[in-house]
Each structure stands twice: as structure tokens, then as C-alpha cells.
Design an enzyme around this catalytic site. Structure first.
Site, PDB file in Angstrom:
ATOM      1  CD  GLU A   5      -2.717   1.237   2.533  1.00  0.00           C
ATOM      2  OE1 GLU A   5      -3.361   2.268   2.802  1.00  0.00           O
ATOM      3  OE2 GLU A   5      -2.799   0.197   3.210  1.00  0.00           O
ATOM      4  CB  THR A   8       0.578  10.412   9.725  1.00  0.00           C
ATOM      5  OG1 THR A   8       1.259   9.843  10.865  1.00  0.00           O
ATOM      6  CG2 THR A   8      -0.923  10.369   9.962  1.00  0.00           C
TER       7      THR A   8
END
Length: 384
Positions: A247, A370
Site C-alpha cells: 500500500e 501519516t
């Protein structure tokens, strides 16, 4: 810099995708953005190109083992045109690998043919209103019925990409109370989005990525057959972690290609735009800014291409994927901002593709982990 990561087959596929975008996407994309989602039939059209069957075994209608480089080519081409395929990347690039790796034979027979044909699209529901990066804090529950035939699913999720355009949703839910290890007790359930009790909440209005729907969803006493448990009960946290390197590589591919597109749009604009009687491209500042941007992109591209090679050989580590995502997303933010600046006031007008790239790129430093989480992973790999 010359790239060597792709072969002739990849480039043939690139031309096919480029033609498809020009005919089937670009002419209609403004309307899709207004609708906040792409038409459902887009995925069936992509299936006709074989783009929904990557890695699905041939006996289920797929193409068999396929290099991720083909999906990288697709990302590069949609970003080159400053458009998107809705939640295609989430469905095929992120969620499908869970089914390929964890589904048993009966489940594969039920689900994979529909994915390969484009009739079944996938989404995943992890994030909750009070739980973002801390997946161990998930509160959605799936209680096993007294007769052991089904789970009773209750809870709420938010920031779910593509749910309205998906037939199946992989839901992370708590099936057992946490022990000293907070990660224990999570399971993955495959839930049809038309199940009684599966409700769509708000379609969230985002800064960017307007053609991809993002929703709040809720579950009220949904009966999920035990046959829809993916993998082993209570082991879902480890499954979620296993798919993250791919991902994050995918995000790196996407952001680098967006930065490449931004430089191309800016270069074309400054050649055509005249100020004080001469092209903006003739000013030294313009040349220096674009030279800086191109050099940064070249560095990111080398990192991404190395990641694609490592993914092909099964050697892409979590730490390397974190490095790729961290560098490429931060780089894209800097480069696209500079390229918008070169457009002057027109860069702030949505009819110019640079404005779309600018608004779309911001979330890349948040989703998939993040930048701060990426730094933590890299620091841990350094022994810090």
C-alpha cells in the site's frame, strides 16, 4: 534519468491505458467530480482490459500472478492526465491482496470471479471516529452467535473510500476482548454492502480527490455468516500489517507520478505565458525552480523504481516502504506547490489541472500512515 524498471509489455499496456483514459475518462471527469464518485460501470470497462484480474488465479477468471508494475503504470497514466479511477487502487491494489492471501478455497470460489469480471468491487473499513492510526483501539464489535453460525456486527467507521461503489467490504472488528496485548482480538469479516443493517452515513466533502467517494458507514446488528471470516479469528491486526508495504509503495508511485505531471503542466504553461514581453520560461527563477523540482522527482523516482523491483522479488520491507512513502509524499507536496506558484493566479483556478493535483496530493501525507508514523518506523529500523 533513464528508467529501466519497465519492459515492452508494460509499455504496451501503458499505451492501452492512455488511450482508455482519453476516451473513457477525461471527457467526463468534471461531471464525476461534481457527483463525488465515478460511474459504477467504469470498473466493468477496466475489467475488459484485464485490469481487475491482476494476481487472481486463472481458474477464477483472473490473469494469474502479475507484477505490481502494471498497476504502477496505471497510476502513472491517470496522474499524467490529472484524473482518477475512483477507488480502483483501493479495491484491486489494497483490498484484493487480503482475499488472495487469506481466503480459503470456498471463499475464493465465491468472491474472486466477481472481482476479476469487475462485477464485485472491494473496500475496507478500519478507521473509526475515535481511532485512526491506533488500530488496536477499534471498538466495532462482532459477537459470535450462541449457535456459532454467524457474527453480530455493530459499530461505526469513517473515512471509508469507495464504499458506495463496492459490493463487499472487509471490516476490521473486535471479536474478543483485548488482553495485555491490545492487538489481540481483532478479526476481518467480509460484509456485503447490501446487508440489512449496513448503513451509509454522510458522503464526506473533501478538499481533493473529488471523484472518489469517502463515507461514514455504520453497522447495526448485521448477521455475518462465520463463512465470511477472513483468516483466523482474533488475528486480524497482524493481517492488516502484512499488506501495508504494498500500500505504501503504491502511494509512493502515485505521488511521484503526480509530481512528474505537475512539472509537465508547469513547463508547458511557462513556455506559453508571457510577462513583460517575454515567456515566463525565459526567467532565471523559473528555470531554477523547475530544475530543483525535476531533480527532486528524479531522486523519488529512483526510490520508487527500486521499491517496484523489491516488491517483484518479495523483498520489500516495512521500513523500506515507509521510506518510500515518507520521501515521495513530502517531495510531491513541495514540488506541486512550486509548480502551482509558477502558474500565478491561474494555478488557483480549478479548470487548470495543477489545481487538482495540488488539492489531491495533500492527503497522501495522512492516509496509509501519516508522515510521523513513517518516521517512527524508519527510526525503529535504525535501532533508535
Amino acid at each position: 534519468m533513464k528508467r529501466t524498471v519497465y519492459n515492452a509489455e508494460h509499455e504496451d499496456f501503458r499505451r492501452t491505458i492512455r488511450d482508455f483514459i482519453a476516451k473513457e475518462v477525461t471527457p467526463f471527469y468534471a461531471d464525476w467530480e461534481k457527483d463525488n464518485q465515478v460511474p459504477r460501470e467504469l470498473f466493468n470497462k477496466l475489467a475488459e482490459l484485464g485490469a481487475t484480474g491482476f494476481d487472481i488465479p486463472e481458474e477464477y477468471g483472473g490473469a494469474g500472478p502479475t507484477s505490481f508494475k502494471f498497476q504502477a503504470v496505471m497510476q502513472e497514466e491517470v496522474n499524467r492526465a490529472a484524473v482518477a479511477f475512483g477507488h480502483y487502487t483501493v479495491s484491486i491494489g489494497i483490498v484484493l491482496p487480503y482475499l488472495l492471501r487469506l481466503a480459503n478455497e470456498e471463499q475464493k470460489q465465491r468472491w474472486l470471479p466477481g472481482v476479476a469480471s469487475g462485477d464485485t468491487m472491494l473496500c475496507i473499513a478500519m478507521t473509526e471516529p475515535g481511532t485512526g492510526s491506533d488500530l488496536a483501539g477499534i471498538k466495532t464489535t462482532a459477537r459470535l452467535s450462541d449457535d456459532g453460525t454467524h457474527y453480530i456486527l455493530n459499530g461505526a467507521k469513517t473515512f471509508i473510500t469507495g464504499a458506495r461503489n463496492s459490493e463487499l467490504c472487509v471490516v476490521a472488528a473486535r471479536t474478543s476482548a483485548p488482553t495485555e496485548d491490545r492487538r489481540f482480538g481483532l478479526s476481518l469479516l467480509v460484509v456485503p454492502t447490501d446487508s440489512p443493517g449496513f448503513e451509509f452515513g454522510r458522503k464526506l466533502d473533501k478538499i481533493g480527490m473529488k471523484a472518489s467517494d469517502t463515507n461514514e458507514i455504520s453497522f447495526t446488528d448485521i448477521k455475518v455468516p462465520v463463512e465470511n471470516l477472513l483468516g483466523e479469528q482474533d488475528q486480524g491486526f497482524s493481517y492488516l500489517g502484512e499488506n501495508l508495504p504494498r500500500e505504501r509503495l503504491s502511494i509512493g508511485v502515485g505521488q511521484t507520478s503526480m509530481a512528474v505531471a505537475a512539472i509537465e503542466f508547469a513547463s508547458e504553461y511557462v513556455r506559453q505565458r508571457h510577462v513583460f514581453g517575454k515567456p515566463v520560461a525565459s526567467f532565471q527563477n523559473t528555470k531554477f525552480v523547475l530544475a530543483e523540482c525535476e531533480t527532486e522527482v528524479s531522486a523519488a523516482q529512483a526510490l520508487v523504481d527500486k521499491g517496484l523491483e523489491l516488491d517483484d522479488t518479495g523483498e520489500l520491507t516495512s521500513a523500506d516502504a515507509a521510506r518510500i512513502k515518507l520521501f515521495c509524499t513530502e517531495m510531491a507536496g513541495r514540488v506541486i506547490d512550486k509548480c502551482l506558484q509558477l502558474h500565478g493566479g491561474y494555478g488557483y483556478i480549478l479548470e487548470y489541472p495543477i489545481a487538482r493535483l495540488y488539492s489531491d496530493t495533500r492527503v497522501s501525507r495522512i492516509y496509509g500512515g501519516t508522515s510521523e508514523v513513517m518516521k517512527t518506523i524508519v527510526a525503529k529500523d535504525m535501532g533508535l
